[in-house]
Design a protein around this motif. Sequence first.
Motif, mmCIF file in Angstrom:
data_model
loop_
_atom_site.group_PDB
_atom_site.id
_atom_site.type_symbol
_atom_site.label_atom_id
_atom_site.label_comp_id
_atom_site.label_asym_id
_atom_site.label_seq_id
_atom_site.Cartn_x
_atom_site.Cartn_y
_atom_site.Cartn_z
ATOM 1 N N THR A 56 29.936 -0.980 15.872
ATOM 2 C CA THR A 56 30.279 0.418 15.661
ATOM 3 C C THR A 56 29.179 1.081 14.847
ATOM 4 O OG1 THR A 56 32.106 1.900 15.046
ATOM 5 C CG2 THR A 56 31.641 0.056 13.536
ATOM 6 N N GLY A 57 29.384 2.347 14.480
ATOM 7 C CA GLY A 57 28.369 3.067 13.727
ATOM 8 C C GLY A 57 28.951 3.740 12.507
ATOM 9 N N THR A 58 28.078 4.016 11.534
ATOM 10 C CA THR A 58 28.468 4.837 10.398
ATOM 11 C C THR A 58 28.492 6.291 10.861
ATOM 12 O OG1 THR A 58 27.464 3.299 8.820
ATOM 13 C CG2 THR A 58 27.860 5.545 8.059
ATOM 14 N N ASP A 59 29.582 6.999 10.602
ATOM 15 C CA ASP A 59 29.703 8.392 11.033
ATOM 16 C C ASP A 59 28.485 9.207 10.568
ATOM 17 O OD1 ASP A 59 32.139 7.867 12.203
ATOM 18 O OD2 ASP A 59 33.319 8.516 10.473
ATOM 19 N N PRO A 60 28.080 10.220 11.338
ATOM 20 C CA PRO A 60 28.848 10.872 12.394
ATOM 21 C C PRO A 60 28.567 10.367 13.807
ATOM 22 C CG PRO A 60 26.920 12.191 11.903
ATOM 23 C CD PRO A 60 26.868 10.996 10.983
ATOM 24 N N ALA A 61 27.654 9.422 13.990
ATOM 25 C CA ALA A 61 27.270 9.004 15.342
ATOM 26 C C ALA A 61 27.516 7.516 15.538
ATOM 27 C CB ALA A 61 25.799 9.324 15.610
ATOM 28 N N PHE A 62 27.611 7.119 16.811
ATOM 29 C CA PHE A 62 27.573 5.702 17.170
ATOM 30 C C PHE A 62 26.114 5.270 17.250
ATOM 31 C CE2 PHE A 62 27.326 2.449 20.585
ATOM 32 C CZ PHE A 62 28.069 1.448 19.988
ATOM 33 N N CYS A 63 25.347 5.865 18.138
ATOM 34 C CA CYS A 63 23.922 5.567 18.234
ATOM 35 C C CYS A 63 23.252 6.652 19.071
ATOM 36 C CB CYS A 63 23.691 4.197 18.876
ATOM 37 S SG CYS A 63 21.946 3.761 19.023
ATOM 38 N N ALA A 64 22.218 7.260 18.502
ATOM 39 C CA ALA A 64 21.540 8.389 19.145
ATOM 40 C C ALA A 64 20.437 7.971 20.104
ATOM 41 C CB ALA A 64 20.969 9.321 18.081
ATOM 42 N N GLY A 65 20.275 6.656 20.335
ATOM 43 C CA GLY A 65 19.203 6.207 21.218
ATOM 44 C C GLY A 65 18.027 5.667 20.432
ATOM 45 N N ALA A 66 16.896 5.515 21.093
ATOM 46 C CA ALA A 66 15.724 4.918 20.455
ATOM 47 C C ALA A 66 15.160 5.821 19.369
ATOM 48 C CB ALA A 66 14.652 4.633 21.500
ATOM 49 N N ASP A 67 14.718 5.211 18.287
ATOM 50 C CA ASP A 67 13.984 5.914 17.238
ATOM 51 C C ASP A 67 12.533 6.008 17.706
ATOM 52 O OD1 ASP A 67 12.557 6.684 14.990
ATOM 53 O OD2 ASP A 67 13.806 5.544 13.605
ATOM 54 N N LEU A 68 12.104 7.186 18.089
ATOM 55 C CA LEU A 68 10.769 7.345 18.673
ATOM 56 C C LEU A 68 9.649 7.121 17.657
ATOM 57 C CD1 LEU A 68 11.426 10.424 20.995
ATOM 58 C CD2 LEU A 68 11.604 7.975 21.508
ATOM 59 N N LYS A 69 9.986 7.167 16.359
ATOM 60 C CA LYS A 69 8.974 6.900 15.331
ATOM 61 C C LYS A 69 8.788 5.411 15.084
ATOM 62 C CE LYS A 69 9.877 11.228 12.858
ATOM 63 N NZ LYS A 69 10.330 11.837 11.564
ATOM 64 N N SER A 70 9.805 4.628 15.398
ATOM 65 C CA SER A 70 9.734 3.176 15.211
ATOM 66 C C SER A 70 10.598 2.531 16.279
ATOM 67 C CB SER A 70 10.232 2.791 13.814
ATOM 68 O OG SER A 70 10.252 1.382 13.646
ATOM 69 N N PRO A 71 10.126 2.517 17.522
ATOM 70 C CA PRO A 71 10.978 2.075 18.639
ATOM 71 C C PRO A 71 11.307 0.594 18.589
ATOM 72 C CG PRO A 71 8.719 2.402 19.360
ATOM 73 C CD PRO A 71 8.786 2.912 17.951
ATOM 74 N N PRO A 72 12.402 0.202 19.231
ATOM 75 C CA PRO A 72 12.761 -1.218 19.294
ATOM 76 C C PRO A 72 11.624 -2.045 19.863
ATOM 77 C CG PRO A 72 14.516 0.135 20.211
ATOM 78 C CD PRO A 72 13.357 1.049 19.980
#
Length: 259
Positions: A56-72
Motif C-alpha cells: 500500500t502507500g502513504t496517503d495521499p497516493a498509492f504510487c504516481a509511477g516512475a520517479d523521472l529524477k531517479s528511475p527504477p
Amino acid sequence: MPELQATIYEVKNGAAWITLNRPQNRNALSAILVSELYDHLLAANDDPAARSIVITGTDPAFCAGADLKSPPGASVEGRRAVPYPQVLTTIQDSPKPVIAAVNGAAFAGGLGLVGAADIVITAEEVQFSFSEVRIGVIPAVISVVCIPKLGTHHAMRLFVTGKRFTGAEAVEMGFAHRAVPRAELEAAVNEEIDMINRGGPNAVVECKKLVRRVPLLNREDGFAETAEWSGRMFRSEEGAEGMAAFREKRDAAWVSSEE
C-alpha cells in the motif's frame, strides 16, 4: 530532520504490510524505493509470521509511477540497482498471496504493482491512469502484468488515451477485485487476510502455483498434471488435518484461536 524511510515493513494480523512511504513525491518509483521494496518482498517471503503480503502507500497516493529524477534500476550509492521487472516478477513468484491495497492515485508504472498483485482491493474513488502516452512514452514493462487482467479490449483504450478511471471502474474491468469507501479500505483488506489465514498454509501456496500453471497447459496435460497434484495434496499431512477438522466440525490446527 532525518529522511523518511522510502518503505515501511510491519507484520499485522498475520500479513506483512509494505508501505510505500514517499508522500512528498506521491510514492513515485525511485531507485531507492524500488530497492527497498524488493528487499522487503524477500523478507516477507521468508517471514514465518506472515501468511500474505500487502502493498500500500502513504496517503495521499498509492504510487504516481516512475520517479523521472531517479528511475527504477538506476544506481544508488550504497544500494544495488534493482530493475523494476525484478520486483514485479518477485510479486508474482512469491509463494504468498500479494494484496495491493490501493489507497490513492495509481498512475503509469505504479499500476505494475496492481497488475502483478494476486488480489486487488481499492478505494472506490481513487484515480487510475496509464498516463505514459501523455508524455510521449508507453506502458511497456507493466503491460506484461496488466494486459492479462484487462484483456486487449480494455487495455487498448486505456493505453492509447491515458484516460483516467476510478477504483469502481477498475473492478468492472477486472483490474481490481473489490472497491470500497476509502475509510473502509483497511478493514476490507483484513477480511481478505483473515480468509487466507483460514486456509491451509501449504494449500494456499499450491493454489497460487495452480493458477499460474494451469493456463500454460493444454487440456490433456492439464488433467494429467492436476490429477497427480490433487492426489499429492489429499495425501499430505495438511490435507489429512483439514479433512479431520471438517468431519469433527472444528477449526483446523493452523487457524488461530483469535480468529
